[in-house]
Design a protein around this motif. Structure first.
Motif, PDB file in Angstrom:
ATOM      1  N   THR A 182      11.896   7.669  -9.394  1.00 50.22           N
ATOM      2  CA  THR A 182      10.792   8.097  -8.531  1.00 50.22           C
ATOM      3  C   THR A 182      11.261   9.376  -7.853  1.00 50.22           C
ATOM      4  O   THR A 182      12.414   9.792  -8.052  1.00 50.22           O
ATOM      5  N   SER A 183      10.422   9.961  -7.001  1.00 43.86           N
ATOM      6  CA  SER A 183      10.850  11.195  -6.345  1.00 43.86           C
ATOM      7  C   SER A 183      11.976  10.903  -5.347  1.00 43.86           C
ATOM      8  O   SER A 183      12.711  11.804  -4.963  1.00 43.86           O
ATOM      9  N   SER A 184      12.122   9.637  -4.923  1.00 43.30           N
ATOM     10  CA  SER A 184      13.191   9.280  -3.976  1.00 43.30           C
ATOM     11  C   SER A 184      14.563   9.290  -4.632  1.00 43.30           C
ATOM     12  O   SER A 184      15.555   9.560  -3.967  1.00 43.30           O
ATOM     13  N   ASP A 199       6.569   4.294  -0.218  1.00 40.76           N
ATOM     14  CA  ASP A 199       6.416   5.268  -1.302  1.00 40.76           C
ATOM     15  C   ASP A 199       6.682   4.531  -2.614  1.00 40.76           C
ATOM     16  O   ASP A 199       6.898   3.307  -2.624  1.00 40.76           O
ATOM     17  N   SER A 200       6.660   5.260  -3.721  1.00 43.89           N
ATOM     18  CA  SER A 200       6.735   4.603  -5.026  1.00 43.89           C
ATOM     19  C   SER A 200       7.990   3.743  -5.179  1.00 43.89           C
ATOM     20  O   SER A 200       7.915   2.635  -5.717  1.00 43.89           O
ATOM     21  N   LEU A 201       9.135   4.253  -4.702  1.00 37.42           N
ATOM     22  CA  LEU A 201      10.368   3.473  -4.865  1.00 37.42           C
ATOM     23  C   LEU A 201      10.346   2.231  -3.972  1.00 37.42           C
ATOM     24  O   LEU A 201      10.632   1.117  -4.430  1.00 37.42           O
ATOM     25  N   VAL A 203       8.191  19.268   2.076  1.00 34.40           N
ATOM     26  CA  VAL A 203       7.579  19.602   0.779  1.00 34.40           C
ATOM     27  C   VAL A 203       7.919  18.521  -0.252  1.00 34.40           C
ATOM     28  O   VAL A 203       9.098  18.183  -0.448  1.00 34.40           O
ATOM     29  N   HIS A 204       6.886  17.990  -0.905  1.00 34.53           N
ATOM     30  CA  HIS A 204       7.126  16.992  -1.957  1.00 34.53           C
ATOM     31  C   HIS A 204       7.625  17.710  -3.216  1.00 34.53           C
ATOM     32  O   HIS A 204       7.113  18.784  -3.553  1.00 34.53           O
ATOM     33  N   PRO A 205       8.613  17.125  -3.935  1.00 35.31           N
ATOM     34  CA  PRO A 205       9.110  17.823  -5.139  1.00 35.31           C
ATOM     35  C   PRO A 205       8.063  17.970  -6.242  1.00 35.31           C
ATOM     36  O   PRO A 205       8.242  18.775  -7.152  1.00 35.31           O
ATOM     37  N   GLU A 206       6.957  17.202  -6.187  1.00 34.50           N
ATOM     38  CA  GLU A 206       5.869  17.392  -7.159  1.00 34.50           C
ATOM     39  C   GLU A 206       5.069  18.668  -6.876  1.00 34.50           C
ATOM     40  O   GLU A 206       4.274  19.104  -7.698  1.00 34.50           O
ATOM     41  N   ALA A 207       5.262  19.263  -5.673  1.00 33.10           N
ATOM     42  CA  ALA A 207       4.505  20.468  -5.315  1.00 33.10           C
ATOM     43  C   ALA A 207       4.887  21.607  -6.252  1.00 33.10           C
ATOM     44  O   ALA A 207       6.067  21.770  -6.592  1.00 33.10           O
ATOM     45  N   SER A 261      10.757  12.974  -0.936  1.00 38.52           N
ATOM     46  CA  SER A 261       9.688  12.044  -1.324  1.00 38.52           C
ATOM     47  C   SER A 261       8.916  11.680  -0.054  1.00 38.52           C
ATOM     48  O   SER A 261       9.317  12.040   1.059  1.00 38.52           O
ATOM     49  N   THR A 262       7.846  10.935  -0.194  1.00 41.78           N
ATOM     50  CA  THR A 262       7.028  10.608   0.980  1.00 41.78           C
ATOM     51  C   THR A 262       7.861   9.864   2.034  1.00 41.78           C
ATOM     52  O   THR A 262       7.836  10.231   3.214  1.00 41.78           O
ATOM     53  N   ALA A 263       8.604   8.853   1.606  1.00 40.44           N
ATOM     54  CA  ALA A 263       9.419   8.100   2.576  1.00 40.44           C
ATOM     55  C   ALA A 263      10.508   9.000   3.169  1.00 40.44           C
ATOM     56  O   ALA A 263      10.833   8.889   4.358  1.00 40.44           O
ATOM     57  N   ALA A 316       0.834  -1.226   0.000  1.00 38.64           N
ATOM     58  CA  ALA A 316       0.000   0.000   0.000  1.00 38.64           C
ATOM     59  C   ALA A 316       0.853   1.255   0.000  1.00 38.64           C
ATOM     60  O   ALA A 316       1.905   1.317   0.658  1.00 38.64           O
ATOM     61  N   HIS A 317       0.379   2.253  -0.733  1.00 36.20           N
ATOM     62  CA  HIS A 317       1.053   3.557  -0.753  1.00 36.20           C
ATOM     63  C   HIS A 317       0.547   4.389   0.427  1.00 36.20           C
ATOM     64  O   HIS A 317      -0.582   4.203   0.894  1.00 36.20           O
ATOM     65  N   TYR A 318       1.404   5.321   0.873  1.00 36.16           N
ATOM     66  CA  TYR A 318       1.071   6.194   2.009  1.00 36.16           C
ATOM     67  C   TYR A 318      -0.156   7.075   1.751  1.00 36.16           C
ATOM     68  O   TYR A 318      -0.669   7.690   2.676  1.00 36.16           O
TER      69      TYR A 318
HETATM   70  P1  13P Z   1       6.342   9.152  -3.945  1.00 39.09           P
HETATM   71  O1  13P Z   1       5.623   7.913  -3.549  1.00 39.09           O
HETATM   72  O2  13P Z   1       7.583   8.839  -4.722  1.00 39.09           O
HETATM   73  O3  13P Z   1       6.602  10.072  -2.819  1.00 39.09           O
HETATM   74  O4  13P Z   1       5.396   9.908  -5.007  1.00 39.09           O
HETATM   75  C1  13P Z   1       4.232  10.493  -4.661  1.00 39.09           C
HETATM   76  C2  13P Z   1       3.117  10.273  -5.618  1.00 39.09           C
HETATM   77  O5  13P Z   1       2.502  11.176  -6.071  1.00 39.09           O
HETATM   78  C3  13P Z   1       2.760   8.934  -5.939  1.00 39.09           C
HETATM   79  O6  13P Z   1       1.759   8.969  -6.844  1.00 39.09           O
END
Ligand code: 13P
Ligand code: SF4
Length: 308
Positions: free
Chosen positions: A128-130, A40-42, A197-201, A219-221, A23-25
């Motif tokens: 991934t963002s990680s 997280d995704s990675l 702050v997530h880099p996607e922000a 990244s989330t993790a 499961a993702h966060y």
């Molecule tokens: P991460 O899980 O790499 O932090 O990415 C966030 C996200 O938007 C996943 O869809």
């Protein structure tokens, strides 16, 4: 049925069926709580590659389950909600990318993991963002780089690596709601807090945010790891709201303030606990990728997993 009873059934079925729930966060708290692995995704991609279970129930959006199926084609990969998509992933198709590549001969294509298998099959590297910064830093200097599809993550990587990648103009509809003025306002409001702050922000690559002494871009993790280790007691969380569930669980006594209450990914919320039970009971909905695309898409994903 009560959530508690459903969760117990899910746990029993996981064992009986030799299944693992990934499961993702960003999924609902009760879904996170039944997961065999939360990440997280990675982390989820790495776990999908390593897991020995016969069945993977992927509690996340479609591209994530597809990535798991590409890495582990011998496993039965299930997604509890067939229509759980992603605005970012849908902003580019394999045909779009092929045309973009043709317009930039010699370019190296780096694709964010938030893309379809078709897009990945046209890319050289995935990230991934990680590990995006490390992936881009590992590329030979002097070659043009095309980055798809997140313009915010791409602009952030350009700033921190000094590269000048060409950026596709996709975005995440959730993280796009977090421009620099919102982040700076929250930092003023809470002078003792660190902003995660997530880099996607949208504001992640604005110099006022990027160089702010109380901002951590991760990244989330990475956010969870930072909050666990730091002595700071108060955090502004600039990403999907549900991340606070794990942050609060793993950092007792610390306070987490959402940068914006509306940063909710409706696609992730399609994964309800009832649907997870259904997925396990009926072994539905299987995610498979056609062999020809899978073989090509596996190459950039494997390169991503190989970058430490
Ligand atoms: P991460 O899980 O790499 O932090 O990415 C966030 C996200 O938007 C996943 O869809
Ligand atoms: Fe896609 Fe954004 Fe939802 Fe992540 S949060 S799954 S990038 S829409």
């Amino acid at each position: 049925m009560e959530v508690k009873e459903i969760s117990e059934r899910i746990k029993r079925l996981q064992e009986e069926k030799d299944a693992i729930i990934l499961a993702h966060y960003y999924t609902r708290p009760e879904v996170q709580d039944v997961a065999g692995y939360l990440g997280d995704s990675l982390g989820l991609s790495r776990m999908a590659a390593r897991a020995s279970a016969r069945v993977i129930v992927f509690c996340g959006v479609h591209f994530m389950a597809e990535t798991a199926s590409i890495i582990s084609p011998d496993k039965k990969v299930l997604i509890p909600a067939r229509d759980a998509g992603c605005s970012l992933s849908e902003s580019v198709t394999g045909a779009d990318l092929a045309a973009w590549k043709a317009a930039h001969p010699g370019g190296i294509v780096v694709c964010y993991v938030n893309t379809s298998a078709d897009v990945k099959s046209n890319a050289d590297y995935c990230c991934t963002s990680s590990n995006a910064t490390r992936v881009v830093e590992s590329l030979p200097a002097g070659r043009p780089v095309l980055f798809v599809p997140d313009k915010n993550l791409g602009a952030y990587i350009n700033k921190v690596t000094g590269r000048d990648m060409e950026l596709w103009h996709g975005d995440c509809c959730v993280h796009e709601r977090l421009p620099a003025p919102v982040l700076l306002e929250r930092l003023d409001e809470y002078p003792g807090a660190i902003a995660l702050v997530h880099p996607e922000a949208n504001g992640s690559h604005d110099d006022r945010v990027l160089h702010h002494p109380r901002v951590v871009i991760a990244s989330t993790a990475g956010m969870i790891d930072h909050a666990r280790r730091s002595t700071c007691r108060q955090y502004i969380v600039a990403t999907e709201l549900e991340t606070i569930h794990e942050l609060a669980k793993s950092c007792p006594g610390k306070t987490f303030i959402p940068a914006l209450r509306s940063t909710i990914c409706g696609q992730m919320k399609k994964i309800t606990i009832e649907r997870v039970l259904d997925a396990l009971e009926k072994e539905q909905f299987e995610v498979k990728v056609a062999d020809e695309i899978r073989e090509k898409a596996r190459v950039p994903i494997q390169r991503m997993l190989d970058v430490k």
